[in-house]
Design an enzyme around this catalytic site. Structure first.
Site, PDB file in Angstrom:
ATOM      1  N   SER A  13       0.840  -1.197   0.000  1.00  0.00           N
ATOM      2  CA  SER A  13       0.000   0.000   0.000  1.00  0.00           C
ATOM      3  C   SER A  13       0.878   1.252   0.000  1.00  0.00           C
ATOM      4  CB  SER A  13      -0.929  -0.016   1.213  1.00  0.00           C
ATOM      5  OG  SER A  13      -0.158  -0.075   2.382  1.00  0.00           O
ATOM      6  N   SER A  14       0.249   2.402  -0.024  1.00  0.00           N
ATOM      7  CA  SER A  14       0.940   3.694   0.019  1.00  0.00           C
ATOM      8  C   SER A  14       1.877   3.928  -1.159  1.00  0.00           C
ATOM      9  CB  SER A  14       1.729   3.860   1.329  1.00  0.00           C
ATOM     10  OG  SER A  14       0.857   3.770   2.415  1.00  0.00           O
ATOM     11  N   LYS A  17      -1.559   5.464  -5.192  1.00  0.00           N
ATOM     12  CA  LYS A  17      -2.587   5.076  -6.173  1.00  0.00           C
ATOM     13  C   LYS A  17      -3.589   6.208  -6.385  1.00  0.00           C
ATOM     14  CE  LYS A  17      -4.265   1.217  -4.932  1.00  0.00           C
ATOM     15  NZ  LYS A  17      -5.584   1.135  -4.334  1.00  0.00           N
ATOM     16  N   TYR A  54      -5.712   8.226  13.114  1.00  0.00           N
ATOM     17  CA  TYR A  54      -4.587   7.304  13.258  1.00  0.00           C
ATOM     18  C   TYR A  54      -4.775   6.076  12.377  1.00  0.00           C
ATOM     19  CZ  TYR A  54      -2.913   9.991  17.191  1.00  0.00           C
ATOM     20  OH  TYR A  54      -2.430  10.997  17.968  1.00  0.00           O
ATOM     21  N   ASP A  71      -8.669  10.224  -0.514  1.00  0.00           N
ATOM     22  CA  ASP A  71      -8.421  10.257  -1.959  1.00  0.00           C
ATOM     23  C   ASP A  71      -9.431  11.131  -2.693  1.00  0.00           C
ATOM     24  OD1 ASP A  71      -6.054   8.886  -2.508  1.00  0.00           O
ATOM     25  OD2 ASP A  71      -7.025   6.998  -1.997  1.00  0.00           O
ATOM     26  N   ASP A 149      -5.700  -8.939  -1.345  1.00  0.00           N
ATOM     27  CA  ASP A 149      -6.438  -8.750  -0.093  1.00  0.00           C
ATOM     28  C   ASP A 149      -7.803  -9.422  -0.206  1.00  0.00           C
ATOM     29  OD1 ASP A 149      -4.426  -7.026   0.630  1.00  0.00           O
ATOM     30  OD2 ASP A 149      -5.611  -5.184   0.399  1.00  0.00           O
ATOM     31  N   THR A 189      12.113  -6.374 -10.764  1.00  0.00           N
ATOM     32  CA  THR A 189      10.781  -6.432 -11.383  1.00  0.00           C
ATOM     33  C   THR A 189       9.928  -7.586 -10.853  1.00  0.00           C
ATOM     34  OG1 THR A 189      11.482  -7.859 -13.192  1.00  0.00           O
ATOM     35  CG2 THR A 189      11.728  -5.487 -13.533  1.00  0.00           C
ATOM     36  N   CYS A 383     -12.278  25.645  12.794  1.00  0.00           N
ATOM     37  CA  CYS A 383     -13.208  24.851  13.595  1.00  0.00           C
ATOM     38  C   CYS A 383     -12.701  24.725  15.041  1.00  0.00           C
ATOM     39  CB  CYS A 383     -13.438  23.503  12.921  1.00  0.00           C
ATOM     40  SG  CYS A 383     -14.988  22.791  13.432  1.00  0.00           S
ATOM     41  N   GLY A 385      -9.860  25.177  15.958  1.00  0.00           N
ATOM     42  CA  GLY A 385      -8.963  26.330  16.067  1.00  0.00           C
ATOM     43  C   GLY A 385      -9.715  27.621  16.364  1.00  0.00           C
ATOM     44  N   HIS A 505     -14.457  24.569   7.236  1.00  0.00           N
ATOM     45  CA  HIS A 505     -13.146  24.043   6.797  1.00  0.00           C
ATOM     46  C   HIS A 505     -12.824  24.538   5.385  1.00  0.00           C
ATOM     47  CE1 HIS A 505     -12.340  21.066  10.005  1.00  0.00           C
ATOM     48  NE2 HIS A 505     -13.650  21.094  10.152  1.00  0.00           N
ATOM     49  N   GLU A 507     -10.146  24.458   3.812  1.00  0.00           N
ATOM     50  CA  GLU A 507      -9.126  23.659   3.122  1.00  0.00           C
ATOM     51  C   GLU A 507      -9.712  22.681   2.102  1.00  0.00           C
ATOM     52  OE1 GLU A 507      -9.953  23.463   6.293  1.00  0.00           O
ATOM     53  OE2 GLU A 507      -9.671  21.472   7.172  1.00  0.00           O
TER      54      GLU A 507
END
Ligand code: GLN
Length: 530
Positions: A13-14, A17, A54, A71, A149, A189, A383, A385, A505, A507
């Site tokens: 993973s990571s 994708k 987390y 994503d 998986d 490969t 928020c 903040g 928010h 962002e």
């Protein structure tokens, strides 16, 4: 007929994708196509709303209030297509819907099974996105997890069925793998060969393989991968590690002619790709000069993906302002312990306290707000903040020492932040887009240049209306309200260069080519202070 691209991942993973899928979307848009993005998440949670940062990084929120995987935030930053609840499909949603239909007798006595009932439900959701708007050309479906998986099997089965049903020219498979470098600089490969074999076992022959690798793969390595995987040699691409920004990936793919190969595989003819948008992002990236240091004071600082949209929004603002913003992550609990707050915050040109939940670290954030207020440093509160900015004001300016949010201290005698339902007598969890009306003569109206704005919320607590008059009398500015004036949306410090905190928010709506106005202004004021 619409085309479908299924993006799967292998080896581990990571690998990026989501960014790869988004970059493919950006490339297709640059060819004038209308693209819609879908994320399939194999977890059993119905949505990401209840998941800890987390566990799963940031929760991204759409206009219609879907709490989704991060994503979707990448899709929003790279592509133009509308994103809503429909674009986020989880195993939890699918099973919930199928079980509900079963209880309603909709399956007419049939034995309900993964194939065809679960897979049909997934398929109908993908087709619903595809049919939602008449001008959609391509739907890109990213399948979460790694091939092999247990959880992702039904989604890959849907990809297999759809490739068969729609025909090879109308549904293609893009598989992202890892090509690691071992000691001596040799590229390996084998993991890719095995990963594609696992795809083939599910009945899918990838049309395109994208290899995440520390360096660009040479021709011989691409040919070797092609030979072992039944993929055309010119359909093996690299997603190299890059030390600039993720927004370079569409260009990196374009330079390798990924768009051309995709067009060929899908039998689409379009104009030549217009990469202006991404080239201009990269030009702005290289042109940044001055440096500012922004202290982000939060509590999930050791987890990389917790504040993705926030970090991106600051980056977009840095592009727009031509400034290199260094983001310094400060764990608020460190501020709680220290007597010498200057030693931690002293080098910062501005302080940002982002959204969050729960009591831990709150006093450190309140200290950070107090520090920015008294040292006249630019402050942006989002928020939570905003809540800490108000608690600081109540405790340290109005001297209400026990002032607090009822989220942290239900019995406080000065509950300056409390549940919205206690203020407007309706049970509300504010989630998704709603309108904010800015007051004249405020920083917020100057930033947006507009009286009425629409931003997204994700909260249950906010400014307690019972304190409006005392807060205003003491100088705190109530700078924006929701459309009926019942809820405070923004507060600003008086006699301060730029201390602004909002309940929403900003962002989530920031884009690389159009930074959120609040982030842009915040950074500009940090530049002034320098
Ligand atoms: N915990 C606060 C609330 O529920 C703030 C949430 C947030 O920062 N998004 O209202």
């Amino acid at each position: 007929m619409n085309k479908f691209i299924f993006v799967s991942g292998g080896v581990c993973s990571s690998l990026g994708k989501g960014v790869a899928a988004s970059s493919i979307g950006a490339l297709l848009e640059s060819r004038g196509l209308n693209v819609r993005m879908v994320k399939c998440d194999p977890y059993i949670n119905v949505d990401a709303g209840t998941m800890s940062p987390y566990q799963h990084g940031e929760v991204y929120v759409t206009d219609d209030g879907a709490e989704t995987d991060l994503d979707l935030g990448n899709y929003a930053r790279f592509t133009k297509g509308r994103l809503s609840q429909a674009n986020s499909i989880t195993t939890g949603q699918v099973y919930e819907a199928v079980i509900r239909k079963e209880r309603e007798g909709k399956y007419l006595g049939k034995c309900v099974q993964v194939i065809p009932h679960i897979t049909d439900e997934i398929k109908s959701r993908i087709l619903a996105v595809s049919n939602e708007e008449s001008d959609t050309d391509v739907v890109i479906i990213e399948i979460g997890g790694t091939v092999g998986d247990i959880e992702s099997i039904p989604f890959l089965e849907v990809a297999r069925q759809m490739i068969h049903e729609q025909g090879k020219k109308n549904a293609v498979s893009v598989h992202l793998t890892l090509v690691p470098e071992v000691a001596g600089g040799e590229l390996k490969t084998k993991p890719t060969q095995h990963s594609v074999k696992t795809m083939q076992e599910t009945g899918i022959q990838p049309d395109i393989v994208i290899c995440r690798s520390p360096v660009m793969l040479d021709e011989a390595t691409c040919r070797k991968i092609a030979l072992f995987t039944n993929v055309d040699p010119d359909a093996v691409f690299t997603s190299p590690n890059i030390d600039t920004t993720i927004y370079q990936i569409p260009i990196v793919f374009f330079e390798q002619k990924l768009d051309e190969v995709l067009m060929r595989k899908m039998d689409i003819e379009t104009r030549y790709a217009d990469m202006c948008t991404w080239n201009s992002v990269m030009e702005k990236y290289s042109a940044r000069q001055e440096k500012v240091r922004i202290g982000i004071v939060g509590k999930y600082m050791d987890i990389h993906d917790t504040y993705t949209s926030l970090n991106e929004a600051l980056f977009h603002a840095s592009l727009e302002n031509g400034v290199d913003a260094e983001l310094v992550k400060i764990d608020s609990s460190l501020l709680e312990e220290t007597e010498n707050i200057d030693s931690i915050l002293g080098g910062m040109d501005g302080i940002l306290v982002p959204g969050g939940f729960g009591q831990r670290g709150i006093n450190g954030m309140i200290k950070a707000a107090a520090w920015a207020r008294t040292n006249k440093k630019p402050y942006l509160g989002i928020c939570l903040g905003m809540h800490v900015m108000i608690i600081d004001w109540a405790r340290n300016v109005l001297n209400w020492n026990d002032a607090d949010s009822t989220e942290f201290s239900p019995d406080s005698k000065h509950p300056v932040i409390s549940l919205f339902e206690e203020q407007v007598n309706v049970k509300i969890h504010r989630i998704g887009a709603s309108e904010t009306v800015n007051e004249d003569g405020t920083h917020i109206i100057a930033a947006y240049g507009e009286k009425r704005i629409t931003e997204r919320h994700r909260c249950r607590y906010g400014f307690s209306n019972q304190y409006r008059s005392e807060m205003t009398a003491s100088g705190l500015k109530l700078a924006a309200f929701n459309s009926d004036g019942a809820l405070v949306e923004c507060v600003e410090w008086p006699d301060h260069p730029w201390g602004v905190a909002v309940q929403f928010h900003p962002e989530y709506k920031s884009k690389p080519m159009a930074a959120s106005p609040l982030f842009r202004e915040f950074l500009a004021r940090c530049q002034d202070k320098k």
